[in-house]
Enzyme design. Sequence first.
Site, PDB file in Angstrom:
ATOM      1  N   ASP A 151       0.839  -1.197   0.000  1.00 23.46           N
ATOM      2  CA  ASP A 151       0.000   0.000   0.000  1.00 23.46           C
ATOM      3  C   ASP A 151       0.877   1.251   0.000  1.00 23.46           C
ATOM      4  O   ASP A 151       2.039   1.205   0.374  1.00 23.46           O
ATOM      5  CB  ASP A 151      -0.938   0.017   1.221  1.00 23.46           C
ATOM      6  CG  ASP A 151      -0.182  -0.007   2.547  1.00 23.46           C
ATOM      7  OD1 ASP A 151       0.811  -0.764   2.642  1.00 23.46           O
ATOM      8  OD2 ASP A 151      -0.570   0.710   3.490  1.00 23.46           O
ATOM      9  N   GLU A 152       0.265   2.361  -0.417  1.00 22.22           N
ATOM     10  CA  GLU A 152       0.884   3.685  -0.306  1.00 22.22           C
ATOM     11  C   GLU A 152       2.348   3.705  -0.755  1.00 22.22           C
ATOM     12  O   GLU A 152       3.243   4.082  -0.003  1.00 22.22           O
ATOM     13  CB  GLU A 152       0.736   4.207   1.130  1.00 22.22           C
ATOM     14  CG  GLU A 152      -0.744   4.366   1.512  1.00 22.22           C
ATOM     15  CD  GLU A 152      -0.983   4.908   2.914  1.00 22.22           C
ATOM     16  OE1 GLU A 152      -0.138   4.679   3.794  1.00 22.22           O
ATOM     17  OE2 GLU A 152      -2.033   5.543   3.129  1.00 22.22           O
ATOM     18  N   VAL A 153       2.557   3.291  -1.996  1.00 21.57           N
ATOM     19  CA  VAL A 153       3.918   3.281  -2.561  1.00 21.57           C
ATOM     20  C   VAL A 153       4.206   4.691  -3.083  1.00 21.57           C
ATOM     21  O   VAL A 153       4.097   4.991  -4.270  1.00 21.57           O
ATOM     22  CB  VAL A 153       4.047   2.215  -3.677  1.00 21.57           C
ATOM     23  CG1 VAL A 153       5.511   2.085  -4.114  1.00 21.57           C
ATOM     24  CG2 VAL A 153       3.533   0.863  -3.178  1.00 21.57           C
TER      25      VAL A 153
END
Length: 480
Positions: A151-153
């Site tokens: 997530d949230e790269v």
Amino acid sequence: MTCSPWPKGKKLVHLDLKGAPPRVEHLHRLIELLSQLGADGLLVEYEDMFPYESGLQLLQATAQPAYSREEVLSMQEFAKSRGLEVIPLVQTFGHMEFVLKHRSMWHLREVPHCVGTLNPHKEEGVELVMEMLRQVVSLHPGLSTLHIGADEVYLLGEGEDSKGWLSSPGHSVEQLFLSHVTKVAKAIKETWPHLTIIMWDDMMRSMSQDTLKASGLVGLVQPMLWDYTPNLDVDKTVSLLEKYCSAGMSDLWAASSFKGSTSVYTCVTCTQRHVDNHLQWLKVSASLSAAINLRGIAITGWQRYDHLSVLCELMPVAVPSLAACIQTLVYGEFSSEAHNKVTETLGISSVEVEAMERTSAGETLFPGSGLAELIVELSRLLNSEDLRFFESNMYMRGWFSPHHQRQKIVNPLMAMQLHSQASVYLETLEKKVEALKKEMVDLYPAATTQEWIEEHVSPVMAPLQRLTEDVQACLKEMVP
């Protein structure tokens, strides 16, 4: 809409250990409670509390010792004995702060100033991730499911290697994300063919059905769609899940929240906010087509927003919220029966931690209830207007202004009044902090106690302490 109880599928409770890692004995008490409340499993995010070995030993926490191999195994065995499956969560792309903060790993960052995102072009990065996974899987005998994060790269595509790759025709940031996750998922399946792989969905939300179909991920991973808001958009969430299903990903998961998602520094949990989130998720599950196989829901409890942010609410103040959320899923609503189940199991009068009072003096109380009560009391005091705005009260502004302090000419009577007020507050705070330390020592390592006090108490106490010293210094100039 009247909802049915949560459909077939697991109810996992997320244990985020990247801050305030509970002592193992306390973890066991929590697991016992979760089994009584109806949870089916644990989603365990060890991060730097995992006993990494050999070249990965530097990933272990330094503020307190990581869990030992024996402790990790005993936690799993205890969970299994209570009917709970353990699913480890290991970040493999974004939120790798606990890895990439180390100087020897800096070269593996996507961009130098983003500590969380792995450079997807370096083979060494994939080897690192696979070695982390190998060590975690080997310490989870009988493991059947693994969560690979992703997530949230942040800032993906902004590194020099990525810019070069993206300059080729037909290459996009979406493909860059999908190619790395597919590579990791394929490597996992080659090494452990029996493992089910879960991943967070947020980086895929804006992708088209065709992009997802062509990615190579179909059949490799099961997306877990997360939304922690009390006003979750049901129609939008349903359509997103249906999109994943149409792309060939019919095995899907949901993720709700029982704590750690209100604000980055929240100290006391609001149960109603999180119950509302679960009521919305029940509406989502009731609206899905038969083609979707909802494998379960992870009830997340973030301890930090990321490895380098402050502590969110500690677990004890969130236990009533967690219990209420599980029972909301069990009953399909937060009915009077669900409410009674929570209050009777926990031995409290209210599901809101700020209003709860003990209804039992015995051992039936939930683990950490004493600490929860103290945190509520202390937070109330720390947030009181008299204390928080002490420096702008009438006496300070009228008789002990910066000008007075610099001149060291004050009205002794008023200065003594200020000193007395500040001293009373300090004494009250110090007593509560000592009581807090005594409660925390059995539940958490000393580093957690220190961090919590430095985050919440010190910013309020330090100005009061300075004030008492400054008043005394002025009084020496004015009183014989």
